[in-house]
Structure formats: C-alpha cells, structure tokens
Design an enzyme around this catalytic site. Sequence first.
Site, PDB file in Angstrom:
ATOM      1  N   GLU A 174       0.833  -1.209   0.000  1.00 27.94           N
ATOM      2  CA  GLU A 174       0.000   0.000   0.000  1.00 27.94           C
ATOM      3  C   GLU A 174       0.862   1.251   0.000  1.00 27.94           C
ATOM      4  O   GLU A 174       2.037   1.217   0.335  1.00 27.94           O
ATOM      5  CB  GLU A 174      -0.943   0.005   1.195  1.00 27.94           C
ATOM      6  N   GLU A 318       5.642  -2.379   1.214  1.00 28.99           N
ATOM      7  CA  GLU A 318       5.768  -2.464  -0.241  1.00 28.99           C
ATOM      8  C   GLU A 318       6.263  -3.842  -0.654  1.00 28.99           C
ATOM      9  O   GLU A 318       6.891  -4.004  -1.696  1.00 28.99           O
ATOM     10  CB  GLU A 318       6.685  -1.361  -0.769  1.00 28.99           C
TER      11      GLU A 318
END
Length: 587
Positions: A174, A318
């Site tokens: 995200e 990530e």
Amino acid sequence: MNLLQKTIAAITVPDAALASRVTAALCTRSGIHFGQLGDALARYIALTGERHPAPPQTSVVISCADHGVAAESVSAYPPETTLNMMCNYLMARGGAANAVANYVPARLCVADLGVNADTAGIPDLLYRSIARGTANMTKGAAMTHALAIQAIETGIGLAADCAARGDRCILPGEMGISNTTSSAAITAAILRLTPEEVTGRGANISDERLHHKVEIVRRALAVNQPDPQDGIDVLAKVGGFELGCIAGIILGAAAHHILVVLDGANTTSAALIAHAIAPNCVHALLASHASLTEHSQPHALRHLGLTPMLRLDIRLSEAAGSSIALRMLELMLMAWAATDASPRCCEPFLLPPHRTLPASSATGENTYDIHAPNRTVMDAAQYRLDNLAKPIHSLGFLEHIAVQLAGITGKIRLPSNSRAALCLLSGGEELPAERHAIISAMTAARDIDVYLFPTAMENAECHAAMHAVAADHPLLIIGSMGSDAPAVRTALCAAAEGGALVLPGDAATDHIVREYCVISPALTHYVLHLLPEMITAEIDAPAGIVGILGLEIVHAALHIMNDMKTFTEAKVAVAIDGAGAGRQVRE
C-alpha cells in the site's frame, strides 16, 4: 447476492491432510526440522491440493489512497507524497515495490483507490478510485458503509484478475500518507486495545508527533465507536480505501485458492478486516516478518494465529519482507521435490580450487591480513540509502547488509547478481542422500556454487582454497558437516581476508563463528548472523541450508540498493519530521 456475499460463500477450509503427509515425509526423510517454513509449505500445498505444486506465479499489488486524517499532521511526510510515490512506481520505477518485483520476479500492479489528485495521465495505472481520499476520521466516519463495501469489492476484483492471469500468490502492499494511523485504529477497535498499545512511529516520526498520533487514534475511536465484531463497520469508520482494497484482495484470493503473503502492519490490519468478515480466509495467509516498531502488528498476528518467519525491522508495506518469505517458500518447494524424488542421485560437489598463497600471505591462525571495512564507501552507501524514496531507516536489516557489503567490497552498489558459493567443511561424515539432494536442488535454483572441503585438507591448503573461492564469490556461506572448530576458524579468516561476506550456514557453524569473533573482533565486520537475528522460523538444518535460505535476504538488499531511486530522481517529497528531517534531501 452481491459480489462480497458471493466471495464469502466461496471461501472454504482447505483439506490439510495432503499437506500434513507431505511435511511429515519431508521431516522424516531429510531429518530436518524447517519450523515455520515447513508450515508455509504445508499451507501452500493445502491451498493448491497438489502434492508437488509449481513455484507460484506472483503479482505485487500496491493499493494507493489518501486519508483525511493527514490533516491532523500525524506523518513525517506531506500528503502529496501518496501521488509522488504512485508516479514513482509507474514512471521513475524507483520504489521499493519496483525493486521487489525485480527480485521475485513478479508483475507489479499499482491501483488508485482514492488519491486526492487527477491521476488520468499516469501510464499503466489501474484506476479504481472510489473518492479523492477518505474523510477525517477524527470528525466522523472515514467513509460510508457503501463505500467500504465498494473498496472491498474492488480488491476482490483485483484478486479475480490475478486468478484469471494464472497467479497463485499475491503480495499486497500500500501507499497512503497517514495510513498507519488508520491501521492502529483498526487494530485497537477489533482487538479492544488502547491507542498506546497499537500506535507506532509509521514513517519514523518524532516523539512529539508520536504522542500526538496516539491522541488522534484515541479521538477517532471515541468519535466513531466502531463495532469490533463488524469488519465493514470498522473499515468505514476508521479505515482507508486502500486498506479495504487489501482486505478484498485477501477475501478474493482465499476464494480462488491463492496464497497471500502479508507484509508489515498495514497489510496485517487489512487482514484483520478480512478475517472479521470471513474468518476462513486466514487459511490463505502467510506472515512474512515481524515489525519491531509498529506495535499493532504483533497483536494482529496473534489474533490471526499467524507466526512470522523473519525479523528484519522493515517498516514499509511495499512487499519487501513478503517477497523474501515467498522466495524462501520457493526453496522449500524445491527441497520437498528433491526429497520425494526417486532415485536420489546427485552430482558430487566441487572440490575447492588448489591455490598456493604468496609467501607474504598468512598461514598461521592468528596472522591473517584482515582489513577494516572501507568507512568512506560505507558512509556513501548509507547516504544513498537515507535518500532513497522511502522513510528513513525503514528497510532495517536490508539497509545494514547493503552498507556492510559496501565496506567489505569497496563498492557502493554491489551488483544484484553477484556470485555466491556454499563451502561445506567435512569432518569425514557422509552427507545423507536426501540432504545432498536438497542442497543440490536449492543451490542449482539460485546459481550457488558448492565446494566440499574434505577433512584431509591441511590448514594452509584450506586457507589458500577458501581465499581463492572468496576472491571470486563476494557472498560466501560456510556450512559444517561435522567439521571441527579449527577448520571453521581457518575458513572464516580466509574468507574475510579474501573480501567476502560470510553467512554461517547452520547453527553449529554459527556457534563457532560467534566464539571466534569474540577473540578476533575484526572478523565481525565480515559476518552476517542469520540465527536468530533475522530468521525466526525455528529451523534445525545442518550443512549450510540456513545460509542458502538466508542468502535471499542479501539478494533482496542488493535489489533495494540497485533498483530504487533517490528522492531527487523520483521527484518525491522528503521528510518534514523525525529522523529523516534534514537528512533526506531533494536536490
């Protein structure tokens, strides 16, 4: 029946009988206990229903959205960073997610769930915008109940796209400034914990801002009173569009028997939402790494019944940690295939090269020529890491490894495909066929050379051969097959003298290396300890197998160093608070 209801109805509990037989056979035949990595293998086999599933085709899916609570100044970065980073992923291609996708390798998908900007001109972006950011959750619900369902169903759709493509694994991530505030509130609401118990530093904020962030979480919970038993209500009141999307990805993946590897506190809080909606989705989940600073994650993982296999001090969702866990799972699949194969016949390992050291070189145990790491190069490497487009120090051990390698090799960025070798020191024991097969399969898959140092080698000969291997392989695993401590010490010193990073490959070797580093502290700069500092999977594996697995951490660090872009190159805003303020620059 809407999409969410259909998806919930499609989620079933996998039949674990096959997986149990497989992991029992692996342990019995190899005599190796793989801990949580064995559990990961079992979970993937149960999901697929296949005795020998192929390594999973994978997508990294990064969901992006802005948060109204950013107006409360709870982050070290300005709100426009969400847009900056989304552009970085798809245009500059210099985010951690890009490095991760290169490392796995995997397809990278970036979706706009609710960025507060016009994103129409960004190439390859999956435009799934629900609204231009959530409302400020300290003043009321972050979103309506209907929008919460829309966010979840968007994630279900993304998972369906991955399934149609043939993916068997999704690594969700995200990007959304201030979303660790939402994650903390979600965890506090569902687990009935206090803001102090769940609120962490996020993008490495200052003490003062952390105290303020705790109060913001407290205010949001008091204003909204989310229902702990209703995942959609919690999402609507204190969540984010990207977190709802990840929850939907988890639900959709579970319905399609796709594995999801969680990465960090934010993806774990999204898993809490998914679990509250459909508890059986947990069978599709793996936990990759434990966060040391985001306090919500350990509570959430315990609630989900998941145990992470790594501890890397990563504070970035990530897929950096989940990608390493996935690569280790791939090695487990190879280990199982090699163990179950018949007949078990493998090529013999290479004998070490025969070299004669110059007369000026050492042959005595205490007279090795071991240089201190190059501090100038290390400082330059650290400066680059500090200014890569991410929160400062957010990649934990991966950053430490990159700096350590810079000092050893004298290169700020060692190539991602740098050569690696496994050196097995034999004490005269025969390696059982199954273990030989496992080592051969794992090392062949990762292009690792394997050298067998027999017990008959004299000290000087071992020293010369190990020095030669180290000179050609900057990444070197030392494993023991019943070898004595002097042989390990000779190999360690020669490897360091040759300029290699040494990974003790098993618990027995690691114990000897630790003892000798106390006697010769200069060696500590050349050693990367894996157990229990980084790998927490409770592995009891001999003959360098832990080192083979741990080499994945090193390769991830190399990709981070080589593939990410700086704030200047990526045109991303730098930190305005915390440890990064003043140290991160955009020239």
